[in-house]
Design an enzyme around this catalytic site. Structure first.
Site, PDB file in Angstrom:
ATOM      1  N   THR A   1       7.527  23.285  10.353  1.00 14.41           N
ATOM      2  CA  THR A   1       7.468  22.237   9.319  1.00 14.41           C
ATOM      3  C   THR A   1       6.244  21.370   9.570  1.00 14.41           C
ATOM      4  OG1 THR A   1       9.866  22.283   9.167  1.00 14.41           O
ATOM      5  CG2 THR A   1       8.761  20.340   8.277  1.00 14.41           C
TER       6      THR A   1
ATOM      7  N   CYS B   1      15.982  18.002  12.738  1.00 15.81           N
ATOM      8  CA  CYS B   1      15.138  18.119  11.538  1.00 15.81           C
ATOM      9  C   CYS B   1      15.140  16.906  10.622  1.00 15.81           C
ATOM     10  CB  CYS B   1      15.566  19.348  10.746  1.00 15.81           C
ATOM     11  SG  CYS B   1      15.525  20.829  11.725  1.00 15.81           S
TER      12      CYS B   1
ATOM     13  N   GLU C   1      11.016  27.567   6.451  1.00 14.02           N
ATOM     14  CA  GLU C   1      12.342  28.108   6.774  1.00 14.02           C
ATOM     15  C   GLU C   1      13.420  27.101   6.384  1.00 14.02           C
ATOM     16  OE1 GLU C   1      13.343  25.416  10.020  1.00 14.02           O
ATOM     17  OE2 GLU C   1      14.595  26.974   9.117  1.00 14.02           O
ATOM     18  N   PHE C   2      14.550  27.649   5.965  1.00  6.66           N
ATOM     19  CA  PHE C   2      15.669  26.784   5.567  1.00  6.66           C
ATOM     20  C   PHE C   2      16.923  27.138   6.361  1.00  6.66           C
ATOM     21  CE2 PHE C   2      12.838  27.294   1.864  1.00  6.66           C
ATOM     22  CZ  PHE C   2      12.430  25.978   1.724  1.00  6.66           C
ATOM     23  N   LEU C   3      16.718  27.539   7.629  1.00  7.37           N
ATOM     24  CA  LEU C   3      17.867  27.931   8.465  1.00  7.37           C
ATOM     25  C   LEU C   3      18.722  26.716   8.783  1.00  7.37           C
ATOM     26  CD1 LEU C   3      16.183  30.245  11.143  1.00  7.37           C
ATOM     27  CD2 LEU C   3      17.277  30.913   9.009  1.00  7.37           C
TER      28      LEU C   3
ATOM     29  N   GLY D   1      30.550   9.885   7.476  1.00  8.02           N
ATOM     30  CA  GLY D   1      30.887   9.916   8.901  1.00  8.02           C
ATOM     31  C   GLY D   1      29.853   9.176   9.716  1.00  8.02           C
TER      32      GLY D   1
HETATM   33  C1  UGA Z   1      19.036  21.237   8.163  1.00  8.12           C
HETATM   34  C2  UGA Z   1      19.056  21.796   6.739  1.00  8.12           C
HETATM   35  O1  UGA Z   1      20.406  21.871   6.278  1.00  8.12           O
HETATM   36  C3  UGA Z   1      18.428  23.176   6.684  1.00  8.12           C
HETATM   37  O2  UGA Z   1      18.368  23.627   5.344  1.00  8.12           O
HETATM   38  C4  UGA Z   1      17.001  23.098   7.262  1.00  8.12           C
HETATM   39  O3  UGA Z   1      16.402  24.377   7.287  1.00  8.12           O
HETATM   40  C5  UGA Z   1      17.068  22.548   8.679  1.00  8.12           C
HETATM   41  O4  UGA Z   1      17.698  21.247   8.667  1.00  8.12           O
HETATM   42  C6  UGA Z   1      15.653  22.437   9.178  1.00  8.12           C
HETATM   43  O5  UGA Z   1      14.929  21.563   8.705  1.00  8.12           O
HETATM   44  O6  UGA Z   1      15.216  23.288   9.950  1.00  8.12           O
HETATM   45  P1  UGA Z   1      20.563  21.584  10.330  1.00  8.12           P
HETATM   46  O7  UGA Z   1      19.819  20.427  10.899  1.00  8.12           O
HETATM   47  O8  UGA Z   1      20.733  22.815  11.135  1.00  8.12           O
HETATM   48  O9  UGA Z   1      19.870  22.070   8.956  1.00  8.12           O
HETATM   49  O10 UGA Z   1      22.020  21.070  10.010  1.00  8.12           O
HETATM   50  P2  UGA Z   1      22.852  20.561   8.735  1.00  8.12           P
HETATM   51  O11 UGA Z   1      23.987  21.458   8.522  1.00  8.12           O
HETATM   52  O12 UGA Z   1      21.982  20.295   7.588  1.00  8.12           O
HETATM   53  O13 UGA Z   1      23.442  19.186   9.305  1.00  8.12           O
HETATM   54  C7  UGA Z   1      22.598  18.110   9.687  1.00  8.12           C
HETATM   55  C8  UGA Z   1      23.432  16.895  10.065  1.00  8.12           C
HETATM   56  O14 UGA Z   1      24.033  16.321   8.905  1.00  8.12           O
HETATM   57  C9  UGA Z   1      24.577  17.183  11.030  1.00  8.12           C
HETATM   58  O15 UGA Z   1      24.589  16.183  12.022  1.00  8.12           O
HETATM   59  C10 UGA Z   1      25.822  17.098  10.169  1.00  8.12           C
HETATM   60  O16 UGA Z   1      26.958  16.691  10.899  1.00  8.12           O
HETATM   61  C11 UGA Z   1      25.402  16.043   9.157  1.00  8.12           C
HETATM   62  N1  UGA Z   1      26.131  16.124   7.858  1.00  8.12           N
HETATM   63  C12 UGA Z   1      26.016  17.224   7.083  1.00  8.12           C
HETATM   64  C13 UGA Z   1      26.906  15.047   7.443  1.00  8.12           C
HETATM   65  O17 UGA Z   1      27.002  14.013   8.142  1.00  8.12           O
HETATM   66  N2  UGA Z   1      27.538  15.114   6.236  1.00  8.12           N
HETATM   67  C14 UGA Z   1      27.447  16.198   5.440  1.00  8.12           C
HETATM   68  O18 UGA Z   1      28.057  16.195   4.343  1.00  8.12           O
HETATM   69  C15 UGA Z   1      26.673  17.281   5.874  1.00  8.12           C
END
Ligand code: UGA
Length: 491
Positions: free
Chosen positions: A149, A295, A176-178, A288
């Protein structure tokens, strides 16, 4: 510079002879690099490069440093197609066209000065990215595919710098969007494939063919999503724009949850109703303790930095970050409201990983909360079901500039150990195993009776049935502001 159109045949490609293709190179064996490399190994030979020799040795010996569902299995299944190198030169091929994916970290770094303290720690550090691109510039048969990024404008700037010294090379942006914990689903079922380029070239065809082959290997049918092709800066911006949007939704959900607390109503049906609007949707609206991870915060800080350097209003990014930070402060305030001073209070934190399904603790809300509690004089006892998260939480990890590790004596050996003599328990990460905790047992072990559910995971009635006091986020909460009528009633 325009994105250029791909050849129509590229999307319809069903299969191709890959025997003469040069191995793909993936530079960076961190989370993104390794998952990407193992994913590509399903259809191609892949050479993984990382300057960390010890890491390369561990990978050669078959030892993975990160925990991601499906990674170990695919690593074993496609291991024959993977090789590991500690120098870029060892992975490059000179006589054939080769795609080199760059997947190294771009951590935040201090760029502030006395006159702009607001910019401190916000710019992305591009040292590693730039060193790799400089090493590859001028190689006519190599195409650099940027997965790291980087701030919008980086690709064009690197190309311009190379051209000034007479070096031509192909550079594509393929963000990437992992999603950690769900990475192979993100690879196997991509919502979109974004490709930024100056103009159409063999590298475009190769990249599209690779994605088409991956899709066929997974689904046995041709790629369903049409790749989105645009200029390099646009593709770079897509990544920041997506992460800002997702983080913005989380902060929005937290804002509505905080309002619900103060209005003494339940946020769950409110957000459910909001999400039922098909224009809004229901994803990423769970309130929460806020977002952690490597990221969102980093990318939003970077976005705020490059927006500020171009005189674009940065208040949206600032607001998203400050609501997120305040969620931790709010839990501390709730603890204080129940317990009074936190000096000598013992607080159990359940969950350290930044989200369930991973052992990654970068940007962990538990570490942020532990720091605040420590500063308030409380004793912290934390536990996470994932061994890797427990190990990392006590390591001083220089790659994570936003977290201070736990002191080993703050690390519990089990849930039972964490809650023993605790005045309060805070659920920080919603691991599935926490749904079946025995609250009767926990109540007996605790000194106090407060449970704060930082992820709205628990059933309030179950916790209360054990004689404990339950407080969620935007639900079953008395909030922080006490209306005058309630104060008078208590007196
Ligand atoms: C995020 C993005 O979702 C991916 O699409 C992106 O590729 C990635 O960053 C990146 O930039 O590489 P990630 O950080 O792995 O992915 O995790 P997420 O599932 O997005 O969760 C991020 C945080 O948000 C976690 O701490 C999760 O607990 C929190 N979260 C998520 C909430 O507090 N509420 C929600 O409704 C969803």
């Amino acid at each position: 510079m325009g994105g250029g159109r791909p050849s129509a045949g590229a999307f319809r490609l069903q299969s191709m002879d890959t025997s003469t293709k040069a191995p793909i190179v993936v530079v960076g064996a961190g989370y993104v690099g390794l998952v990407t490399a193992v994913g590509f190994a399903r259809v191609r030979d892949v050479r993984v490069v990382d300057k960390n020799e010890a890491l390369i040795e561990r990978l050669r010996a078959g030892n993975l440093d990160i925990s991601e569902p499906g990674l170990q299995q695919r690593f074993e299944q496609y291991g024959k197609r993977l090789s590991f190198h500690s120098t870029l030169a060892a992975a490059l091929i000179n006589d054939r066209r080769q795609l080199v994916f760059v997947a190294v970290g771009t951590p935040s770094e201090n760029r502030g000065d006395a006159f702009s303290p607001d910019r401190m720690g916000e710019a992305a550090n591009l040292e590693s990215v730039e060193a790799i691109v400089v090493a590859l510039a001028g190689r006519s048969k190599t195409a650099v595919v940027m997965k790291s990024t980087v701030p919008p404008g980086t690709g064009d700037r690197l190309l311009a710098t190379a051209r000034e010294s007479g070096q031509e090379f192909l550079y594509l942006s393929c963000p990437e969007f992992l999603q950690e914990g769900n990475a192979f689903a993100s690879l196997d079922y991509p919502d979109r494939i974004v490709l930024g380029q100056e103009s159409h070239s063999w590298a475009t065809d190769e990249l599209l063919a690779l994605h088409a082959e991956l899709h066929i290997a997974t689904h046995t049918v041709a790629l369903a999503v049409e790749p989105l092709i645009m200029d390099i800066t646009g593709a770079e911006l897509v990544k920041h724009a997506s992460n800002l949007h997702l983080a913005m939704r989380i902060s929005y959900a937290n804002h509505i949850a905080n309002l619900s607390e103060e209005l003494r109503t339940d946020v769950d049906p409110v957000l459910k109703a909001v999400g039922m609007d098909s224009r809004i949707g229901d994803k990423f609206l769970t309130p929460g303790l806020g977002f952690g991870g490597s990221c969102f915060e980093k990318d939003i800080r970077a976005l705020r930095f490059f927006a500020s350097t171009r005189n674009v209003d940065t208040s949206l990014a600032t607001c998203v970050l400050s609501i997120n930070q305040a969620q931790v402060d709010r839990v501390v305030a709730k603890l204080e409201r129940h317990l009074g001073s936190l000096t000598d209070a013992q607080i159990a934190l359940l969950g350290i990983a930044f989200k369930p399904g991973t052992d990654d603790i970068r940007g962990s809300r538990a570490l942020a909360l532990a720091r605040r509690l420590r500063d308030s004089g409380a004793t912290v006892r934390a536990w996470d079901p994932e061994e890797g998260a427990r190990k990392r939480a006590v390591d001083d990890d220089p790659s994570d500039c936003h977290s201070i590790p736990l002191d080993p004596k703050e690390m519990a050996s089990s849930v039972d150990d964490a809650v023993k003599a605790a005045d309060a328990v805070v659920l920080v990460t919603e691991w599935p195993s926490f749904e079946s905790l025995s609250w009767d047992k926990i109540a007996q072990a605790m000194r106090g009776d407060l449970v704060i559910d930082g992820r709205n995971q628990l059933l309030p009635a179950e916790v209360r049935a054990a004689g404990l006091e339950y407080e969620g986020t935007g639900r079953e909460s008395r909030g922080l502001y006490q209306p005058l009528a309630e104060v008078e009633a208590e007196v």
